[in-house]
Design a protein around this motif. Sequence first.
Motif, PDB file in Angstrom:
ATOM      1  N   TRP A  97     -47.526  20.845 -29.638  1.00 40.44           N
ATOM      2  CA  TRP A  97     -47.766  20.846 -31.293  1.00 40.44           C
ATOM      3  C   TRP A  97     -48.004  22.174 -31.283  1.00 40.44           C
ATOM      4  CZ3 TRP A  97     -51.341  16.058 -32.205  1.00 40.44           C
ATOM      5  CH2 TRP A  97     -50.566  15.028 -32.573  1.00 40.44           C
ATOM      6  N   SER A 125     -49.490  12.793 -36.860  1.00 34.23           N
ATOM      7  CA  SER A 125     -48.174  13.032 -37.035  1.00 34.23           C
ATOM      8  C   SER A 125     -47.800  12.572 -38.626  1.00 34.23           C
ATOM      9  CB  SER A 125     -47.229  12.365 -35.919  1.00 34.23           C
ATOM     10  OG  SER A 125     -47.601  12.422 -34.986  1.00 34.23           O
ATOM     11  N   THR A 155     -52.769  10.069 -32.829  1.00 36.86           N
ATOM     12  CA  THR A 155     -51.718  10.762 -33.086  1.00 36.86           C
ATOM     13  C   THR A 155     -50.956  10.337 -33.678  1.00 36.86           C
ATOM     14  OG1 THR A 155     -50.754   9.634 -31.133  1.00 36.86           O
ATOM     15  CG2 THR A 155     -51.885  11.650 -30.367  1.00 36.86           C
ATOM     16  N   LEU A 166     -48.270  16.827 -25.370  1.00 36.87           N
ATOM     17  CA  LEU A 166     -48.409  16.396 -26.650  1.00 36.87           C
ATOM     18  C   LEU A 166     -49.172  17.661 -27.398  1.00 36.87           C
ATOM     19  CD1 LEU A 166     -47.783  15.027 -29.072  1.00 36.87           C
ATOM     20  CD2 LEU A 166     -49.796  13.430 -28.891  1.00 36.87           C
ATOM     21  N   PHE A 218     -44.019  10.949 -28.729  1.00 40.82           N
ATOM     22  CA  PHE A 218     -44.496  11.050 -27.578  1.00 40.82           C
ATOM     23  C   PHE A 218     -46.072  10.547 -28.004  1.00 40.82           C
ATOM     24  CE2 PHE A 218     -41.647  14.411 -26.545  1.00 40.82           C
ATOM     25  CZ  PHE A 218     -41.068  14.188 -25.634  1.00 40.82           C
ATOM     26  N   GLY A 219     -46.655  10.989 -29.216  1.00 39.84           N
ATOM     27  CA  GLY A 219     -48.008  10.547 -29.475  1.00 39.84           C
ATOM     28  C   GLY A 219     -48.221   9.340 -29.750  1.00 39.84           C
ATOM     29  N   TRP A 267     -49.831  13.273 -20.100  1.00 35.24           N
ATOM     30  CA  TRP A 267     -49.082  12.965 -21.465  1.00 35.24           C
ATOM     31  C   TRP A 267     -49.439  13.538 -22.931  1.00 35.24           C
ATOM     32  CZ3 TRP A 267     -44.278  10.639 -21.133  1.00 35.24           C
ATOM     33  CH2 TRP A 267     -43.658  10.218 -22.339  1.00 35.24           C
ATOM     34  N   ASN A 268     -50.825  13.584 -22.835  1.00 28.19           N
ATOM     35  CA  ASN A 268     -51.777  13.972 -24.292  1.00 28.19           C
ATOM     36  C   ASN A 268     -51.985  15.306 -24.082  1.00 28.19           C
ATOM     37  OD1 ASN A 268     -51.834  11.262 -25.879  1.00 28.19           O
ATOM     38  ND2 ASN A 268     -52.437  10.809 -23.751  1.00 28.19           N
ATOM     39  N   GLN A 306     -41.835  14.959 -32.832  1.00 24.41           N
ATOM     40  CA  GLN A 306     -42.231  14.775 -31.598  1.00 24.41           C
ATOM     41  C   GLN A 306     -43.623  14.133 -31.354  1.00 24.41           C
ATOM     42  OE1 GLN A 306     -40.214  16.801 -28.729  1.00 24.41           O
ATOM     43  NE2 GLN A 306     -39.215  15.486 -30.198  1.00 24.41           N
ATOM     44  N   GLY A 307     -44.422  14.113 -32.531  1.00 27.39           N
ATOM     45  CA  GLY A 307     -45.722  13.481 -32.332  1.00 27.39           C
ATOM     46  C   GLY A 307     -45.678  11.769 -32.480  1.00 27.39           C
TER      47      GLY A 307
END
Length: 490
Positions: free
Chosen positions: A128, A45, A41, A124, A83-84, A119-120, A79-80
């Motif tokens: 996206w 990102s 990620t 995420l 969170f990622g 979470w993913n 955001q990537g």
Amino acid sequence: MTAGILSPTNAVRSKPQRDGTAPPTVEHDLIRAHGLAAVITLLISAVFGTLVAVKFTFPDFLGGSAWATWGRLRYDHTQGILFGWLGNAFLAYLYHAVPRLADRPVTSPRLGWALFLVWNFVVLVPGWALVLAAPSHWLIAPQALEWAEFPLAVDVFVTLGLALMVVQFVLPFLRARVPGGLYVSAWYIIGGTVFTLLAYPVGNIVPQVLPGAKGAAFSGLWIHDAVGLYITPFAVSIAYFVIPATTRRPIYSHFLSMIGFWLLFFVYPLNGTHHYVYSAIPMDAQKAAIIASAYLGMDVILVVFNQLMSLKGQSGLVGRDVPLRYVWTGLVFYLIVSLQGSLQALMPINRLTHFSDWVIGHSHLAMLGFATFVAAGGLTHVWRLLPAARYHAGFVAASYWLLLSGLLLMVIDLTAVGLVQGELWGTTAPWIDSVRASYPYWALRSLSAVPLLLGFLALLGGLTLGPATARRPAPEDEAPAFAPTLQPAE
């Protein structure tokens, strides 16, 4: 001044600890899953960020499709990273550190896999997609809020994920019976997990209910809480964990580490309003944020002093051990970016730098310099201790130099263009003159993406290539697996 040590004992499940009991289970598969998700990620990102940078110089790049506009790509970039990359890297570290710090396993492996999926694949990836699609319904539309761009529907699952983190990682500490008390890394884990669960709804939901200056004030709180109550506690926890684990020595002062902890959580929540200096928000709130920013700078000086003094006389080890070097460099960036933030909160400096690319350079120094370097150090430190892990020291070392060179090029470039913009905005020159003056700097910023992307690829190679063994032996210059406890220094 030394008051505590991460005491090295064998953490392999088949061997007993010194008290004769088996050490707690470490969820290696979850470390692998979150570690790989973090770097993958991160690459995605970074591609979003590169496209955003290129569009400054070539606005028509990617055509006129709505999904390819600057705003939507930037939302996915920020955001990537939040969170990622950082979220997964911190989770990988937590699965390694919590059983050793609490001397008991995390709450549940099944809960861990549920958290990984939420979470993913519930936060995420859908976040996206919804940002790029930008549907109009209020529940699934992107939010025009800094560090809170994912839709409200996604925010619900972010909050769920944070609640699962509390259950998974905080409960073991509440049940822990560690001789001498919890080590400071554990305190930062507890504080970061609990405070983020409380702060996230404030920045993502309250501004929707309170529009205008009131909503902006709450949004500003979250902008800094995301950095100060989520990223900083986990990054500082990593630093306090990796340094004694690698040097095999106690930290310089446990007392100073706890002063730094409490100052962070008391002072940092007040900082957000310094994003709105000279705004409609009451001047008393603005001045309070400026004062809090000054106190925060003093707190960071104390924390970094304590950590760097813990490395006194260890320059050779810092040079040899790449994960430790990542952490050391991140701490230096932490000091620089925090002092920079305290200074630019002052009204005379804020008048010059606000709205300019100086601020973008500052944010990249925080997220790519401090947070990413410390997270990369923690992740690679944990990864090389995994059973049957593939770890390529050469690729990891190459990633360090590539990321360092790309970061310095970007930050120096953005800082310079920010000063140019600020000076021009203070004159009677047309605004478009500042745009023309920025073109060469924006082009150089786009070029800085080359070493950065190569560095991220090298980091991925460092975690996926190289020899794999049934149980990797610990070289002399790498920290073996250990179960840290707080004990009096000899």
